[in-house]
Write a protein that holds these residues in place. Structure first.
Motif, PDB file in Angstrom:
ATOM      1  N   GLU A  85      13.854 -12.443  33.479  1.00  0.00           N
ATOM      2  CA  GLU A  85      12.409 -12.465  33.379  1.00  0.00           C
ATOM      3  C   GLU A  85      11.919 -13.886  33.607  1.00  0.00           C
ATOM      4  N   PRO A  86      11.360 -14.171  34.766  1.00  0.00           N
ATOM      5  CA  PRO A  86      10.840 -15.515  34.988  1.00  0.00           C
ATOM      6  C   PRO A  86       9.603 -15.745  34.132  1.00  0.00           C
ATOM      7  N   LEU A  87       9.494 -16.933  33.594  1.00  0.00           N
ATOM      8  CA  LEU A  87       8.327 -17.277  32.782  1.00  0.00           C
ATOM      9  C   LEU A  87       7.309 -17.972  33.676  1.00  0.00           C
ATOM     10  N   ARG A  88       6.770 -17.213  34.623  1.00  0.00           N
ATOM     11  CA  ARG A  88       5.809 -17.745  35.576  1.00  0.00           C
ATOM     12  C   ARG A  88       4.496 -16.999  35.451  1.00  0.00           C
ATOM     13  N   ALA A  89       3.429 -17.718  35.548  1.00  0.00           N
ATOM     14  CA  ALA A  89       2.120 -17.086  35.475  1.00  0.00           C
ATOM     15  C   ALA A  89       1.373 -17.167  36.804  1.00  0.00           C
ATOM     16  N   THR A  90       1.944 -17.844  37.785  1.00  0.00           N
ATOM     17  CA  THR A  90       1.288 -17.938  39.095  1.00  0.00           C
ATOM     18  C   THR A  90       1.900 -16.922  40.031  1.00  0.00           C
ATOM     19  N   ARG A  91       1.208 -16.644  41.107  1.00  0.00           N
ATOM     20  CA  ARG A  91       1.791 -15.740  42.088  1.00  0.00           C
ATOM     21  C   ARG A  91       2.555 -16.515  43.165  1.00  0.00           C
ATOM     22  N   CYS A  92       2.536 -17.833  43.077  1.00  0.00           N
ATOM     23  CA  CYS A  92       3.299 -18.662  44.001  1.00  0.00           C
ATOM     24  C   CYS A  92       4.773 -18.604  43.612  1.00  0.00           C
ATOM     25  N   THR A  93       5.655 -18.677  44.607  1.00  0.00           N
ATOM     26  CA  THR A  93       7.073 -18.724  44.292  1.00  0.00           C
ATOM     27  C   THR A  93       7.402 -20.122  43.798  1.00  0.00           C
ATOM     28  N   GLY A  99       1.398 -22.499  49.149  1.00  0.00           N
ATOM     29  CA  GLY A  99       0.757 -21.907  47.988  1.00  0.00           C
ATOM     30  C   GLY A  99       0.626 -20.401  48.151  1.00  0.00           C
ATOM     31  N   CYS A 100      -0.126 -19.801  47.260  1.00  0.00           N
ATOM     32  CA  CYS A 100      -0.240 -18.353  47.246  1.00  0.00           C
ATOM     33  C   CYS A 100      -1.383 -17.823  48.123  1.00  0.00           C
ATOM     34  N   MET A 101      -2.188 -18.717  48.637  1.00  0.00           N
ATOM     35  CA  MET A 101      -3.313 -18.284  49.469  1.00  0.00           C
ATOM     36  C   MET A 101      -2.825 -17.976  50.885  1.00  0.00           C
ATOM     37  N   LEU A 102      -3.539 -17.109  51.583  1.00  0.00           N
ATOM     38  CA  LEU A 102      -3.162 -16.750  52.948  1.00  0.00           C
ATOM     39  C   LEU A 102      -3.108 -17.973  53.853  1.00  0.00           C
ATOM     40  N   SER A 103      -3.935 -18.970  53.561  1.00  0.00           N
ATOM     41  CA  SER A 103      -3.961 -20.189  54.371  1.00  0.00           C
ATOM     42  C   SER A 103      -2.771 -21.097  54.080  1.00  0.00           C
ATOM     43  N   GLY A 104      -1.997 -20.762  53.043  1.00  0.00           N
ATOM     44  CA  GLY A 104      -0.846 -21.582  52.675  1.00  0.00           C
ATOM     45  C   GLY A 104      -1.145 -22.595  51.591  1.00  0.00           C
ATOM     46  N   GLU A 105      -2.383 -22.674  51.165  1.00  0.00           N
ATOM     47  CA  GLU A 105      -2.755 -23.607  50.107  1.00  0.00           C
ATOM     48  C   GLU A 105      -2.563 -22.975  48.737  1.00  0.00           C
TER      49      GLU A 105
END
Length: 145
Positions: A85-93, A99-105
């Motif tokens: 179970e990763p303790l991550r709260a972002t959708r970024c890997t 980043g997690c945005m479609l633009s890569g940011e």
């Protein structure tokens, strides 16, 4: 951030095991019944906990599981991470250059969620199984007025 069933059930089962620390090995069927968790699900979780060295198993009559270390030496973060179970709260890997945005940011709130994940991890590292079993969490972190 939401802790999944795997993490919650693994902690519940390990706390049940810790409550019987020093006794004979505990059968998973007993834990499953007391904690109302599926036996097959517990078997999967305990296979992971055993691989990570958090529990030891004994076969045969009187077999079952024991904690590999004292409850006071086992922290909750170890248990959660042992069942993947990763303790991550972002959708970024974690290691993504993008980043997690479609633009890569990174999204605008990325740092907020990243820091929250770190804080949760730090807290779970600071809590031992013994703390949970002995009920030492209720007044933890409250500030006297």
């Amino acid at each position: 951030m939401r802790l999944s069933t795997k993490g919650r059930y693994a902690v519940m089962a390990m706390a049940d095991l810790a409550r019987r620390e020093g006794d004979k090995a505990v059968a998973l069927a007993e834990i499953a019944q007391r904690q109302e968790i599926s036996l097959s699900y517990l078997e999967q979780l305990f296979a992971r906990l055993r691989r990570q060295g958090l529990v030891v198993s004994a076969r045969g009559p009187g077999g079952g599981y024991r904690l590999a270390r004292l409850a006071s030496e086992t922290n909750i973060a170890e248990i959660v991470l042992a069942v993947d179970e990763p303790l991550r709260a972002t959708r970024c890997t974690k290691d993504a250059r993008k980043g997690c945005m479609l633009s890569g940011e990174k999204c605008l709130t990325h740092d907020l969620w990243e820091e929250m994940g770190r804080q949760i991890h730090t807290y779970l590292e600071s809590v031992s199984l013994a703390d949970v079993v002995q009920g030492r969490l209720a007044d933890r972190g409250t500030v006297a007025a």
